[in-house]
Design an enzyme around this catalytic site. Structure first.
Site, short mmCIF file in Angstrom:
data_model
loop_
_atom_site.label_atom_id
_atom_site.label_comp_id
_atom_site.label_asym_id
_atom_site.label_seq_id
_atom_site.Cartn_x
_atom_site.Cartn_y
_atom_site.Cartn_z
N GLN A 1 0.80 -1.23 0.00
CA GLN A 1 0.00 0.00 0.00
C GLN A 1 0.83 1.27 0.00
O GLN A 1 0.32 2.35 -0.32
CB GLN A 1 -0.95 -0.01 1.20
CG GLN A 1 -1.99 -1.11 1.11
CD GLN A 1 -2.92 -1.15 2.32
OE1 GLN A 1 -2.62 -1.77 3.31
NE2 GLN A 1 -4.05 -0.47 2.23
N HIS B 1 -1.60 -5.34 -13.01
CA HIS B 1 -1.03 -5.17 -14.34
C HIS B 1 -1.81 -5.93 -15.41
O HIS B 1 -1.91 -5.47 -16.55
CB HIS B 1 0.44 -5.60 -14.35
CG HIS B 1 1.30 -4.71 -13.50
ND1 HIS B 1 2.39 -5.16 -12.80
CD2 HIS B 1 1.19 -3.38 -13.21
CE1 HIS B 1 2.92 -4.15 -12.12
NE2 HIS B 1 2.21 -3.07 -12.36
N ASP C 1 2.19 0.62 -8.06
CA ASP C 1 3.53 0.68 -8.66
C ASP C 1 4.42 1.73 -7.98
O ASP C 1 5.61 1.50 -7.78
CB ASP C 1 3.44 1.01 -10.16
CG ASP C 1 2.91 -0.15 -10.98
OD1 ASP C 1 2.62 -1.21 -10.39
OD2 ASP C 1 2.79 -0.01 -12.21
N HIS D 1 1.20 -9.16 4.60
CA HIS D 1 0.01 -8.30 4.48
C HIS D 1 -0.49 -8.41 3.03
O HIS D 1 -0.43 -7.45 2.26
CB HIS D 1 0.36 -6.87 4.88
CG HIS D 1 -0.83 -6.01 5.26
ND1 HIS D 1 -0.96 -5.38 6.47
CD2 HIS D 1 -1.96 -5.67 4.56
CE1 HIS D 1 -2.10 -4.70 6.51
NE2 HIS D 1 -2.72 -4.85 5.35
N ASN E 1 -1.58 -10.64 8.43
CA ASN E 1 -2.59 -9.62 8.62
C ASN E 1 -3.95 -10.10 8.12
O ASN E 1 -4.09 -10.45 6.95
CB ASN E 1 -2.23 -8.34 7.86
CG ASN E 1 -3.27 -7.26 8.05
OD1 ASN E 1 -3.42 -6.72 9.15
ND2 ASN E 1 -4.03 -6.95 7.00
N ASN F 1 -7.60 -6.02 14.70
CA ASN F 1 -7.91 -4.97 13.72
C ASN F 1 -9.41 -4.77 13.74
O ASN F 1 -10.17 -5.73 13.56
CB ASN F 1 -7.50 -5.39 12.30
CG ASN F 1 -6.00 -5.38 12.10
OD1 ASN F 1 -5.23 -5.20 13.04
ND2 ASN F 1 -5.59 -5.57 10.85
#
Ligand code: GBE
Length: 479
Positions: free
Chosen positions: A25, A45, A58, A128, A172, A313
């Site tokens: 991220q 992609h 990217d 993650h 995660n 979380n």
């Protein structure tokens, strides 16, 4: 909403405040310095149309190059720790541990050393959601062999970073990983229904327990760290608190949502209600076996007790009633047979799923205390989505009310909450939603190649709490 907090509210001495990010991220540099392709690289992609505005990671926040700025921002917040994740394919481009990429090791050495030089403890997530594409081609998390690849990867991490990293999260949000195999919610974007859903969960649980025991057997004595797994989910509360049926349904929903991964780790096996309901449903469908796999006696022994703290979380809460939803939302497991609803008074963020219910967090913390024998809890994610505005008063309200709920759980219910992590330090790539939703305490302009970082009002607000350990009215939202 605690608009006027009654008294000064101090967090316990030693309470830890942090912020969180994840590699895909924020890092960008998707093919630099020997990094291999992962399932997110592949998906964005080959199928850009799947992501909002055909966005991708990217470049993202370009943190691969700008990590020193990120650490400086964390430092100025006075954070005790910074949670980040390691990109598996930077360390081993194919996911095979005999082929290490030294530049990947060097990058995380630099990041960890920069944090420590600034007195910030690293809290490191090993996985993650960015599985090496080679391992996906082998079947990904539905193939049990991936658990062994994960263990070998973890060994590389402990060996290289464990001298300095004392807080580890293996995986995660394992439930979200499963949604990438069951109904195209994330990469690898497969639709293998509940067979894929539960298999992916099973492998992740085994992977987690293998890594926990690897640490115990080879590293713990010397490195003296702590390990857990970040478990997410809605909290479900009965729509009608006087209805026995609704109470029972909420409990079942919570077991399917959170017990799925917590029960094996705290008690050794899947929650009995989950076993019973899935098995019965599969039987009624005429299936020869249950979609929910079974652990061997040995695996149960190895799973039980594999968390040094409960890593939670949490973002939102729903009402539930018993029944089969005529318009099922695949985010909610149909095997559990509940219908969700919301209270019209609950504020909704820009992300429709992120509905603001702070009392849900309070109740959830009490639920965890009662269910798992009062474990130490670190909230490893909690945060709010908006359009990225600098004067983010709604985020301030969200954090304030959720910290207040946390204090109530600590003070009134003696929940052993030892830390709170805000998602996120930075605005970042929000998975399938691209750059539509922003969660950062710090704004990033993704149209600017420099990716300038600008602290928001919530950054100053959070800083005041982190610095004083006190949440009260003098912490004014607009200061
Ligand atoms: C976490 O995921 C992630 O760890 C992090 O990477 C992410 O950026 C952050 O939270 C913010 O999203 O009613 O059909 O809309 C959707 C949270 C519920 C992922 C559950 C919302 C999982 C996103 C339900 N999902 N959640 S609904």
């Amino acid at each position: 909403m605690p608009k006027n907090l009654k008294s000064s509210n101090k967090f316990p001495d030693g309470f830890m405040f942090g912020t969180s990010t994840a590699a895909y991220q924020i890092e960008g540099a998707w093919n630099e310095d020997g990094k291999g392709e992962n399932i997110w690289d592949k998906m964005v992609h080959t199928h850009p149309e799947l992501i909002k505005d055909s966005a991708n990671g990217d470049v993202a926040c370009d943190s691969y190059h700008k990590y020193k700025e990120d650490v400086a921002l964390a430092k100025a917040l006075n954070l005790k720790f910074y949670r980040f994740s390691i990109s598996w394919t930077r360390i081993t481009p194919t996911g095979e541990a005999h082929k290490i990429n030294p530049k990947g090791i060097e990058y995380y050495n630099r990041l960890i050393d920069e944090l420590l030089a600034n007195n910030i403890e690293p809290l490191v997530t090993m996985y993650h959601w960015d599985l090496p594409q080679y391992l996906q081609d082998l079947g990904g998390w539905v193939n049990p062999i991936i658990a062994d690849y994960f263990k070998e990867y973890a060994k590389v991490l402990f060996s290289n970073f464990g001298d300095r990293v004392k807080w580890w999260i293996t995986i995660n949000e394992p439930m979200e990983t499963c949604k990438g195999y069951s109904f195209c919610n994330y990469a690898p974007y497969l639709n293998l229904s509940n067979t894929g859903y539960y298999r992916a969960g099973h492998t992740q649980l085994l992977a987690h327990s293998k890594v926990y025991h690897l640490y115990n057997d080879m590293f713990r004595e010397k490195q003296k760290g702590k390990i857990s797994i970040s478990i997410n989910g809605m909290f479900f509360i009965p729509k009608n608190v006087d209805s026995e049926k609704d109470i029972e349904t909420a409990e079942r929903a919570n077991q399917f949502e959170r017990g799925w991964f917590s029960h094996p780790i705290y008690k050794g096996d899947y929650p009995p209600v989950m076993r019973e309901w899935v098995d019965r449903k599969c039987k009624s469908e005429g299936r020869p076996w249950s979609t929910l796999p079974t652990f061997s006696e040995e695996e149960i022994k190895l799973l039980k007790g594999t968390a040094d703290f409960y890593a939670l979380n949490h973002y939102s809460t729903r009402f539930v009633t018993n029944g089969i939803d005529p318009n099922p939302n695949p985010n909610y497991n149909p095997d559990a047979e509940y219908i969700i609803s919301v209270d019209k008074s609950w504020p909704v963020s820009i992300a429709p799923w992120l509905i603001v219910v702070p009392e849900g967090l309070h109740k959830l913390l009490v639920w965890i205390k009662n269910e798992y024998n009062n474990p130490p809890i670190i909230i490893t994610e909690n945060g709010y989505a908006d359009d990225g505005r600098l004067n983010d008063l709604e985020r301030i309200d969200y954090i304030k009310s959720h910290l207040y709920a946390t204090l109530q759980a600590i003070n009134d219910d003696k929940c052993n909450v030892i830390g709170y992590t805000c998602w996120s330090l930075l605005d970042n790539f929000e998975w399938m939603d691209g750059y539509r939703y922003h969660f950062g305490l710090v704004n990033i302009d993704f149209n600017n190649p420099q990716r300038p970082r600008v602290p928001k009002a919530s950054y100053q607000f959070f800083k005041a709490i982190v610095t004083t350990g006190i949440l009260n009215d003098s912490v004014s939202p607009t200061s």
